[in-house]
Enzyme design. Structure first.
Site, mmCIF file in Angstrom:
data_model
loop_
_atom_site.group_PDB
_atom_site.id
_atom_site.type_symbol
_atom_site.label_atom_id
_atom_site.label_comp_id
_atom_site.label_asym_id
_atom_site.label_seq_id
_atom_site.Cartn_x
_atom_site.Cartn_y
_atom_site.Cartn_z
ATOM 1 N N CYS A 160 72.937 49.586 -71.846
ATOM 2 C CA CYS A 160 72.463 48.199 -71.640
ATOM 3 C C CYS A 160 73.437 47.153 -72.178
ATOM 4 O O CYS A 160 73.404 46.002 -71.756
ATOM 5 C CB CYS A 160 71.094 48.013 -72.277
ATOM 6 N N HIS A 162 70.274 40.125 -72.522
ATOM 7 C CA HIS A 162 69.800 41.351 -71.878
ATOM 8 C C HIS A 162 68.278 41.254 -71.760
ATOM 9 O O HIS A 162 67.604 40.800 -72.680
ATOM 10 C CB HIS A 162 70.198 42.551 -72.724
ATOM 11 N N ASN A 203 64.106 45.575 -66.737
ATOM 12 C CA ASN A 203 65.339 45.905 -67.461
ATOM 13 C C ASN A 203 66.288 46.629 -66.500
ATOM 14 O O ASN A 203 66.029 47.768 -66.114
ATOM 15 C CB ASN A 203 64.983 46.789 -68.660
HETATM 16 O O1 UT7 Z 1 67.347 48.126 -72.920
HETATM 17 C C1 UT7 Z 1 67.453 48.899 -74.068
HETATM 18 C C2 UT7 Z 1 66.632 48.359 -75.085
HETATM 19 N N1 UT7 Z 1 65.242 48.732 -74.878
HETATM 20 C C3 UT7 Z 1 64.339 48.030 -75.454
HETATM 21 O O2 UT7 Z 1 64.686 47.064 -76.062
HETATM 22 C C4 UT7 Z 1 62.911 48.470 -75.409
HETATM 23 C C5 UT7 Z 1 62.267 48.099 -76.698
HETATM 24 N N2 UT7 Z 1 60.876 48.480 -76.808
HETATM 25 C C6 UT7 Z 1 59.899 47.825 -76.148
HETATM 26 O O3 UT7 Z 1 60.144 46.948 -75.357
HETATM 27 C C7 UT7 Z 1 58.475 48.181 -76.503
HETATM 28 O O4 UT7 Z 1 58.450 48.966 -77.664
HETATM 29 C C8 UT7 Z 1 57.725 48.896 -75.361
HETATM 30 C C9 UT7 Z 1 57.446 47.933 -74.240
HETATM 31 C C10 UT7 Z 1 58.549 50.070 -74.860
HETATM 32 C C11 UT7 Z 1 56.374 49.431 -75.861
HETATM 33 O O5 UT7 Z 1 55.602 48.380 -76.413
HETATM 34 P P1 UT7 Z 1 54.870 48.568 -77.817
HETATM 35 O O6 UT7 Z 1 54.085 47.371 -78.048
HETATM 36 O O7 UT7 Z 1 55.936 48.938 -78.824
HETATM 37 O O8 UT7 Z 1 53.904 49.758 -77.506
HETATM 38 P P2 UT7 Z 1 53.812 51.219 -78.194
HETATM 39 O O9 UT7 Z 1 54.950 52.059 -77.758
HETATM 40 O O10 UT7 Z 1 53.559 51.062 -79.658
HETATM 41 O O11 UT7 Z 1 52.482 51.735 -77.538
HETATM 42 C C12 UT7 Z 1 51.220 51.092 -77.792
HETATM 43 C C13 UT7 Z 1 50.172 51.814 -76.969
HETATM 44 C C14 UT7 Z 1 50.222 53.332 -77.135
HETATM 45 O O12 UT7 Z 1 48.898 53.814 -77.120
HETATM 46 P P3 UT7 Z 1 48.157 54.198 -78.502
HETATM 47 O O13 UT7 Z 1 49.020 55.239 -79.134
HETATM 48 O O14 UT7 Z 1 48.103 52.917 -79.285
HETATM 49 O O15 UT7 Z 1 46.839 54.684 -78.028
HETATM 50 C C15 UT7 Z 1 50.932 53.784 -75.886
HETATM 51 O O16 UT7 Z 1 50.562 55.100 -75.505
HETATM 52 O O17 UT7 Z 1 50.388 51.546 -75.582
HETATM 53 C C16 UT7 Z 1 50.430 52.778 -74.867
HETATM 54 N N3 UT7 Z 1 51.324 52.620 -73.739
HETATM 55 C C17 UT7 Z 1 50.917 52.172 -72.544
HETATM 56 N N4 UT7 Z 1 49.706 51.778 -72.119
HETATM 57 C C18 UT7 Z 1 49.618 51.351 -70.855
HETATM 58 C C19 UT7 Z 1 52.674 52.868 -73.660
HETATM 59 N N5 UT7 Z 1 53.118 52.579 -72.435
HETATM 60 C C20 UT7 Z 1 52.049 52.142 -71.731
HETATM 61 C C21 UT7 Z 1 51.885 51.710 -70.415
HETATM 62 N N6 UT7 Z 1 50.628 51.309 -70.023
HETATM 63 N N7 UT7 Z 1 52.899 51.630 -69.537
#
Ligand code: UT7
Length: 325
Positions: free
Chosen positions: A113, A252, A282
């Site tokens: 990225c 980005h 992204n």
């Molecule tokens: O380009 C390279 C750089 N990449 C990035 O910068 C990505 C950085 N990370 C992010 O943007 C975020 O961490 C994400 C968007 C990937 C995830 O968001 P988050 O607020 O950190 O969510 P999380 O991973 O802590 O997940 C929260 C909950 C989980 O459920 P539980 O364990 O709380 O029951 C996940 O299983 O959301 C759930 N979850 C989803 N739910 C619905 C994860 N993905 C999804 C989804 N739809 N697509």
């Protein structure tokens, strides 16, 4: 002294648009979750048979037209991509051929990225170095990340899209002050301790397969805001500027919350940040030049404006560039 100035921009997005609603029909997710946690509403996906080099060549042609030059004027092509058509040759030489060039130098850089910032920095050095033999460069970020996704993994498949962006850089005589137009400073970083937070679980030298993208999103997020705010401040200082001088942040586009957190750390209003994550998602190395071309085309970016381009990605790698338009 010599500076590299961006004299043209272009971009290309594949025709097919995939909405959050259509992903929700495939994996356990919802438009509401994706919009709230990421700001993404849709992404473009390349058609079967449409390759990264096709996207990159299309963006390059538009950048050349925007600069008012032809491929015959270009003597250097650097392509940032993690999704080349083939393991080798470099995507850059494929694009060179598609542009009808039989001269010049073309190669890829791999920094995922952050790739466009790495490619821009390398091109800047090659155009402005004391022994430079290059005058006009195409710097392209092009990706078909859809092909690296595990379409059953809701934590990653909703985040990415395909696309390409390109800039034309030209070496020009400058005064050496921050009033010059062009690239004023670039700063890059990497830290391989974090390889396992964002990676592809395959490769030509290990599994012999392409592999699929794996990410510990929450941990990547934590590093992103701090690293990006730090490298932007470092880059602006190298250009003898401060955040108060910035007209536009061209970041980005990984997550709207990262953009908000980074802007806040720098004391910049979110209105100063070019945001395309809602419609492009992204697109890895393509996201910065796609956002740049969007804001140039709609007239937001004007001559004399100070821009900060920034990105972070797998490796980790991260970097920024300060540019006067
Ligand atoms: O380009 C390279 C750089 N990449 C990035 O910068 C990505 C950085 N990370 C992010 O943007 C975020 O961490 C994400 C968007 C990937 C995830 O968001 P988050 O607020 O950190 O969510 P999380 O991973 O802590 O997940 C929260 C909950 C989980 O459920 P539980 O364990 O709380 O029951 C996940 O299983 O959301 C759930 N979850 C989803 N739910 C619905 C994860 N993905 C999804 C989804 N739809 N697509």
């Amino acid at each position: 002294m010599i500076r590299a100035r961006i004299i043209g921009t272009g971009s290309y997005l594949p025709a097919e648009v995939v909405t959050n609603a259509s992903l929700a029909a495939r994996v356990d997710t919802s438009d509401e979750w994706i919009v709230e946690r990421t700001g993404i509403r849709q992404r473009h996906i390349a058609a079967p048979g449409e390759f990264t080099s096709d996207l990159g060549a299309a963006a390059a042609r538009r950048a050349l037209a925007n600069a008012g030059i032809t491929a015959g004027d270009v003597d250097l092509i650097i392509v940032a991509t993690a999704t080349p058509d083939q393991t080798f040759p470099a995507c850059a030489t494929v694009i060179q051929h598609k542009l009808g060039m039989v001269h010049g130098v073309a190669f890829d850089v791999a920094a995922v990225c952050s790739g466009f910032l790495y490619a821009l920095s390398v091109a800047d050095a090659m155009l402005t170095g004391a022994s430079s033999v290059y005058r006009t460069a195409l710097v392209i970020g092009a990706e078909t990340f859809s092909r690296l996704l595990d379409w059953d993994d809701r934590a990653t498949c909703v985040l990415f899209g395909d696309g390409a962006g390109a800039v034309v850089l030209r070496a020009e005589t400058a005064t050496g002050t921050s009033a010059d137009r062009g690239i004023l400073a670039c700063r890059l970083h990497s830290d391989g301790r974090y390889n396992d937070l964002l990676f592809v679980d395959g490769g030509p030298g290990s599994t012999g397969t392409t592999g699929k993208l794996r990410m510990k999103g929450k941990e990547v997020f934590r590093h992103a805001v701090t690293n990006l705010a730090n490298v932007m401040t470092e880059t602006l200082a190298a250009a003898r500027l401060t955040a108060a001088d910035v007209t536009w942040v061209v970041p980005h586009q990984a997550n709207r919350r990262i953009l908000e957190g980074t802007a806040k750390k720098l004391g910049l209003p979110i209105e100063r940040v070019v945001i395309t994550v809602d419609s492009h998602a992204n697109t890895s190395a393509a996201s910065v030049p796609l956002a740049l071309d969007t804001a140039v085309a709609d007239g937001r970016i004007q001559p004399g404006d100070v821009l900060v381009l920034e990105a972070m990605g797998g490796g980790f790698t991260w970097g920024a560039a300060a540019v006067r338009w």
